[in-house]
Design a protein around this motif. Sequence first.
Motif, mmCIF file in Angstrom:
data_model
loop_
_atom_site.group_PDB
_atom_site.id
_atom_site.type_symbol
_atom_site.label_atom_id
_atom_site.label_comp_id
_atom_site.label_asym_id
_atom_site.label_seq_id
_atom_site.Cartn_x
_atom_site.Cartn_y
_atom_site.Cartn_z
ATOM 1 N N TYR A 1 27.318 -39.302 -1.405
ATOM 2 C CA TYR A 1 26.277 -40.252 -1.045
ATOM 3 C C TYR A 1 26.810 -41.678 -1.098
ATOM 4 O O TYR A 1 27.595 -42.023 -1.977
ATOM 5 C CB TYR A 1 25.084 -40.119 -1.998
ATOM 6 C CG TYR A 1 24.463 -38.751 -1.941
ATOM 7 C CD1 TYR A 1 23.636 -38.399 -0.878
ATOM 8 C CD2 TYR A 1 24.710 -37.812 -2.923
ATOM 9 C CE1 TYR A 1 23.076 -37.143 -0.816
ATOM 10 C CE2 TYR A 1 24.148 -36.551 -2.861
ATOM 11 C CZ TYR A 1 23.335 -36.225 -1.799
ATOM 12 O OH TYR A 1 22.774 -34.971 -1.729
ATOM 13 N N CYS B 1 22.505 -45.242 3.087
ATOM 14 C CA CYS B 1 22.944 -43.856 2.949
ATOM 15 C C CYS B 1 22.101 -42.937 3.827
ATOM 16 O O CYS B 1 21.021 -42.486 3.428
ATOM 17 C CB CYS B 1 22.884 -43.402 1.485
ATOM 18 S SG CYS B 1 23.542 -41.727 1.280
ATOM 19 N N CYS C 1 21.369 -39.542 2.157
ATOM 20 C CA CYS C 1 20.226 -39.604 1.232
ATOM 21 C C CYS C 1 18.913 -39.601 2.010
ATOM 22 O O CYS C 1 17.970 -38.889 1.656
ATOM 23 C CB CYS C 1 20.270 -40.873 0.381
ATOM 24 S SG CYS C 1 21.697 -41.046 -0.688
ATOM 25 N N TYR D 1 16.621 -36.400 1.107
ATOM 26 C CA TYR D 1 15.752 -36.693 -0.035
ATOM 27 C C TYR D 1 14.494 -37.413 0.404
ATOM 28 O O TYR D 1 14.537 -38.268 1.286
ATOM 29 C CB TYR D 1 16.471 -37.583 -1.062
ATOM 30 C CG TYR D 1 17.345 -36.815 -2.007
ATOM 31 C CD1 TYR D 1 16.896 -36.460 -3.273
ATOM 32 C CD2 TYR D 1 18.606 -36.414 -1.623
ATOM 33 C CE1 TYR D 1 17.695 -35.735 -4.138
ATOM 34 C CE2 TYR D 1 19.412 -35.684 -2.479
ATOM 35 C CZ TYR D 1 18.953 -35.356 -3.734
ATOM 36 O OH TYR D 1 19.735 -34.622 -4.583
ATOM 37 N N TYR E 1 28.137 -39.367 -6.121
ATOM 38 C CA TYR E 1 27.780 -40.714 -5.690
ATOM 39 C C TYR E 1 29.064 -41.462 -5.371
ATOM 40 O O TYR E 1 30.157 -41.046 -5.756
ATOM 41 C CB TYR E 1 26.996 -41.439 -6.785
ATOM 42 C CG TYR E 1 25.625 -40.865 -7.000
ATOM 43 C CD1 TYR E 1 24.599 -41.127 -6.102
ATOM 44 C CD2 TYR E 1 25.358 -40.052 -8.091
ATOM 45 C CE1 TYR E 1 23.336 -40.595 -6.285
ATOM 46 C CE2 TYR E 1 24.098 -39.518 -8.294
ATOM 47 C CZ TYR E 1 23.094 -39.796 -7.387
ATOM 48 O OH TYR E 1 21.846 -39.269 -7.568
#
Length: 126
Positions: free
Chosen positions: A12, A37, A40, A44, A68
């Motif tokens: 990420y 990102c 992400c 998410y 990360y």
Amino acid sequence: MIAPRPTLILVYNARGGLLNGLRDAVHKLLSPATYPCSLCALTYSAVSMRGAWRQFLDSLGMPVMFLYRDEFERDLDRSGVGLPAILLGGDGPEPHVLLSGDALRSLPDLPALIAATRERLAAATP
């Protein structure tokens, strides 16, 4: 000798830690167009992994590693890998890129990400 097991590595373009996670959640909600990102953003919601992505990862039958940016830079940094990225590790001394940051940014939604990941994995694994 046992060959290393292929591992899907999701990197990420965000820093780890609780405070950074809270900042990222606020950034995604207030200004999604400038959120750095795309991995992400696709995988998410504001606070948790999307169910369809979790089911896809679980269906692969291979280990999945989540990193990360700061963890990647510390542990697996390969110069020239634009983040975010999806890598495949375990079949050589360094993981190779399945989906680059540019490829991830071009995907319109989660079904497209799942299809692209599945296609690249099929081409990269025996």
